[in-house]
Design a protein around this motif. Structure first.
Motif, PDB file in Angstrom:
ATOM      1  N   ASP A 180     -10.939   5.157  -3.496  1.00  0.00           N
ATOM      2  CA  ASP A 180     -11.320   6.358  -2.752  1.00  0.00           C
ATOM      3  C   ASP A 180     -10.319   7.490  -2.969  1.00  0.00           C
ATOM      4  O   ASP A 180     -10.713   8.660  -3.027  1.00  0.00           O
ATOM      5  N   VAL A 181      -9.028   7.181  -3.111  1.00  0.00           N
ATOM      6  CA  VAL A 181      -8.035   8.209  -3.422  1.00  0.00           C
ATOM      7  C   VAL A 181      -8.372   8.844  -4.774  1.00  0.00           C
ATOM      8  O   VAL A 181      -8.357  10.075  -4.918  1.00  0.00           O
ATOM      9  N   GLN A 225     -11.304  11.302  -4.940  1.00  0.00           N
ATOM     10  CA  GLN A 225     -11.070  12.635  -4.390  1.00  0.00           C
ATOM     11  C   GLN A 225     -10.688  13.649  -5.473  1.00  0.00           C
ATOM     12  O   GLN A 225     -10.546  14.839  -5.184  1.00  0.00           O
ATOM     13  N   MET A 276       0.450   4.313  -2.838  1.00  0.00           N
ATOM     14  CA  MET A 276      -0.182   5.596  -2.525  1.00  0.00           C
ATOM     15  C   MET A 276       0.404   6.776  -3.310  1.00  0.00           C
ATOM     16  O   MET A 276      -0.367   7.552  -3.887  1.00  0.00           O
ATOM     17  N   LYS A 295      -8.076  -2.050  -4.472  1.00  0.00           N
ATOM     18  CA  LYS A 295      -8.733  -1.913  -3.170  1.00  0.00           C
ATOM     19  C   LYS A 295      -9.635  -0.685  -3.149  1.00  0.00           C
ATOM     20  O   LYS A 295      -9.376   0.305  -3.837  1.00  0.00           O
ATOM     21  N   ARG A 296     -10.656  -0.755  -2.313  1.00  0.00           N
ATOM     22  CA  ARG A 296     -11.550   0.384  -2.200  1.00  0.00           C
ATOM     23  C   ARG A 296     -10.779   1.633  -1.759  1.00  0.00           C
ATOM     24  O   ARG A 296     -11.061   2.726  -2.242  1.00  0.00           O
ATOM     25  N   THR A 297      -9.821   1.484  -0.859  1.00  0.00           N
ATOM     26  CA  THR A 297      -9.064   2.656  -0.413  1.00  0.00           C
ATOM     27  C   THR A 297      -8.342   3.314  -1.597  1.00  0.00           C
ATOM     28  O   THR A 297      -8.227   4.535  -1.639  1.00  0.00           O
ATOM     29  N   TYR A 298      -7.880   2.515  -2.553  1.00  0.00           N
ATOM     30  CA  TYR A 298      -7.234   3.068  -3.745  1.00  0.00           C
ATOM     31  C   TYR A 298      -8.260   3.831  -4.589  1.00  0.00           C
ATOM     32  O   TYR A 298      -7.987   4.920  -5.096  1.00  0.00           O
ATOM     33  N   ASP A 332       0.836  -1.201   0.000  1.00  0.00           N
ATOM     34  CA  ASP A 332       0.000   0.000   0.000  1.00  0.00           C
ATOM     35  C   ASP A 332       0.871   1.252   0.000  1.00  0.00           C
ATOM     36  O   ASP A 332       0.570   2.227  -0.681  1.00  0.00           O
TER      37      ASP A 332
END
Length: 185
Positions: A91-92, A95, A58, A86-89, A54
């Motif tokens: 989500d970045v 933005q 990022m 991944k969802r966190t990716y 991760d």
């Protein structure tokens, strides 16, 4: 209406480049390959068969988001390939100042692995496919709909492209795309 960014996502070998090129051609939008945004250290790790962490991903995701923002600031809609595993990716990327939407090219390890093993000239070795499937978080129920669709990769590229455009309401000439084709900046 803000510019749109269509992210074609999935594991390596799912057909992101092929489908993104087709979508960009249909929509008349510029396209970028997320692989081109990787720093040399990431490419070296993947080339050596080491999965990215991760922390490795990022800065890469932030660079992609900056590219999206740059085009959105000019009112230019774009298509970009990005594993976005991944969802966190995701989500970045969400933005960004553009209306970010996703096409998840979904397939089984056997289907995608068969394609990947026949590919040459890419720094991502087939041995890393297992780690990508382990990291993959398919679109969640609250992600799917207007902003994200999963499309099975066993269809033809033409069928996948048509299905993505139809399900996202992005058919060329529809009310949602007229502003997007004026400036390919």
């Amino acid at each position: 209406m803000p510019a749109t960014c269509l992210v074609v996502m999935g594991v390596s070998g799912a057909g992101k480049s092929t489908i993104a090129a087709r979508l960009a051609g249909e929509l008349g939008w510029p396209m970028a390959e997320a692989d081109e945004f990787h720093p040399e250290a990431n490419i070296a790790k993947m080339s050596a068969g080491t999965p990215l962490t991760d922390a490795d991903r990022m800065p890469w995701l932030h660079t992609i988001r900056a590219w999206i923002d740059e085009h959105a600031s000019n009112g230019t809609s774009v298509v970009v390939t990005c594993s976005a595993l991944k969802r966190t990716y995701r989500d970045v990327l969400r933005q960004a100042t553009a209306d970010v939407r996703f096409v998840h090219l979904s397939g089984t390890p056997d289907t995608v692995g068969g394609r990947l093993s026949g590919r040459s000239g890419h720094f991502m070795p087939p041995a890393l496919l297992e780690s990508q499937f382990a990291d993959l978080e398919p679109l969640a129920a609250d992600e799917e709909g207007r902003d994200a669709v999963a499309v099975d990769v066993t269809a033809t590229p033409e069928q996948i492209t048509a299905e993505a455009l139809d399900r996202l309401g992005l058919r060329p000439g529809s009310a949602g795309t007229a502003h997007d084709t004026a400036d390919l900046g």
